[in-house]
Scaffold this motif. Structure first.
Motif, PDB file in Angstrom:
ATOM      1  N   GLU A  87       0.810  -1.184  -0.081  1.00  9.50           N
ATOM      2  CA  GLU A  87       0.213   0.062   0.010  1.00  9.50           C
ATOM      3  C   GLU A  87       0.787   1.394   0.000  1.00  9.50           C
ATOM      4  N   ASP A  88       2.173   1.027   0.030  1.00  6.96           N
ATOM      5  CA  ASP A  88       2.984   2.280  -0.131  1.00  6.96           C
ATOM      6  C   ASP A  88       3.289   2.577  -1.576  1.00  6.96           C
ATOM      7  N   THR A  89       2.696   1.737  -2.405  1.00  2.36           N
ATOM      8  CA  THR A  89       3.175   1.965  -3.942  1.00  2.36           C
ATOM      9  C   THR A  89       2.406   3.384  -4.169  1.00  2.36           C
ATOM     10  N   ALA A  90       3.437   4.200  -4.951  1.00  6.70           N
ATOM     11  CA  ALA A  90       2.603   5.386  -5.237  1.00  6.70           C
ATOM     12  C   ALA A  90       3.930   6.271  -6.185  1.00  6.70           C
ATOM     13  N   ILE A  91       3.501   7.255  -6.636  1.00  8.40           N
ATOM     14  CA  ILE A  91       4.376   8.208  -6.944  1.00  8.40           C
ATOM     15  C   ILE A  91       4.807   9.322  -5.944  1.00  8.40           C
ATOM     16  N   TYR A  92       5.917   9.512  -5.465  1.00  8.06           N
ATOM     17  CA  TYR A  92       6.447  10.235  -4.446  1.00  8.06           C
ATOM     18  C   TYR A  92       6.832  11.694  -4.946  1.00  8.06           C
ATOM     19  N   TYR A  93       6.326  12.640  -4.356  1.00 10.32           N
ATOM     20  CA  TYR A  93       6.567  14.242  -4.682  1.00 10.32           C
ATOM     21  C   TYR A  93       7.295  14.906  -3.456  1.00 10.32           C
ATOM     22  N   CYS A  94       8.272  15.319  -3.772  1.00  9.62           N
ATOM     23  CA  CYS A  94       8.871  16.238  -3.004  1.00  9.62           C
ATOM     24  C   CYS A  94       8.317  17.809  -3.012  1.00  9.62           C
ATOM     25  N   ASN A  95       8.153  18.503  -1.883  1.00  9.35           N
ATOM     26  CA  ASN A  95       7.465  19.727  -1.701  1.00  9.35           C
ATOM     27  C   ASN A  95       8.272  20.563  -1.182  1.00  9.35           C
ATOM     28  N   ALA A  96       8.455  21.844  -1.416  1.00  5.91           N
ATOM     29  CA  ALA A  96       8.896  23.076  -0.552  1.00  5.91           C
ATOM     30  C   ALA A  96       7.979  24.078  -0.556  1.00  5.91           C
ATOM     31  N   ASN A  97       8.190  24.774   0.563  1.00  4.75           N
ATOM     32  CA  ASN A  97       7.199  25.776   0.705  1.00  4.75           C
ATOM     33  C   ASN A  97       8.165  27.066   1.047  1.00  4.75           C
ATOM     34  N   SER A  98       8.076  28.107   0.073  1.00  5.33           N
ATOM     35  CA  SER A  98       8.896  29.270   0.224  1.00  5.33           C
ATOM     36  C   SER A  98       8.044  30.481  -0.026  1.00  5.33           C
ATOM     37  N   TRP A  99       7.982  31.303   1.102  1.00  5.29           N
ATOM     38  CA  TRP A  99       7.269  32.599   1.236  1.00  5.29           C
ATOM     39  C   TRP A  99       5.760  32.392   0.851  1.00  5.29           C
ATOM     40  N   GLY A 100       5.305  31.191   1.206  1.00  2.87           N
ATOM     41  CA  GLY A 100       3.917  30.769   0.758  1.00  2.87           C
ATOM     42  C   GLY A 100       3.647  29.968  -0.385  1.00  2.87           C
ATOM     43  N   ASP A 101       4.617  29.998  -1.346  1.00  4.57           N
ATOM     44  CA  ASP A 101       4.327  29.319  -2.693  1.00  4.57           C
ATOM     45  C   ASP A 101       4.894  28.028  -2.396  1.00  4.57           C
ATOM     46  N   GLY A 102       4.162  26.972  -2.931  1.00  4.50           N
ATOM     47  CA  GLY A 102       4.594  25.654  -3.134  1.00  4.50           C
ATOM     48  C   GLY A 102       5.157  25.089  -4.197  1.00  4.50           C
TER      49      GLY A 102
END
Length: 116
Positions: A89-104
């Motif tokens: 169930e961990d099968t997925a596409i994993y995405y990295c995310n960064a939040n900078s000054w409110g923008d993702g």
């Protein structure tokens, strides 16, 4: 602008481990949080782990607590997601995310497939 490049996905048997990496570049000085999300087929994107760079505790999804660990290497501008005891169930596409000054900002995603 912030650029994120992920790596480390692949195919692994249930019970195995993988480590995902996310290297960030560009205007990184405004980044206040970084994390990993995932999207399984037919499902919405969900939070896996989130780290505030201001010192708050790391947040983990209940489904990965005790199995996944989020960490960072400031010298390499990289965050890691160590995934142990993987389940199908961990099968997925994993995405990295960064939040900078409110923008993702998002990476291109890396696929993780866990076979039973």
């Amino acid at each position: 602008q912030v650029q994120l490049v992920e790596s480390g996905g692949g195919l692994v048997q249930a019970g195995g481990s993988l480590r995902l990496s996310c290297t960030v570049s560009g205007n990184i000085n405004g980044i206040r949080a970084m994390g990993w999300y995932r999207q399984a087929p037919g499902k919405q994107r969900e939070l896996v782990a989130l780290m505030s760079l201001l010192g708050s505790p790391i947040i983990y999804a209940d489904s990965v607590k005790g199995r996944f660990t989020l960490s960072r290497d400031n010298a390499r501008n990289t965050v890691y997601l160590q995934m142990n005891s993987l389940k199908p169930e961990d099968t997925a596409i994993y995405y990295c995310n960064a939040n900078s000054w409110g923008d993702g900002y998002w990476g291109q995603g890396t696929r993780v497939t866990v076979s039973s």
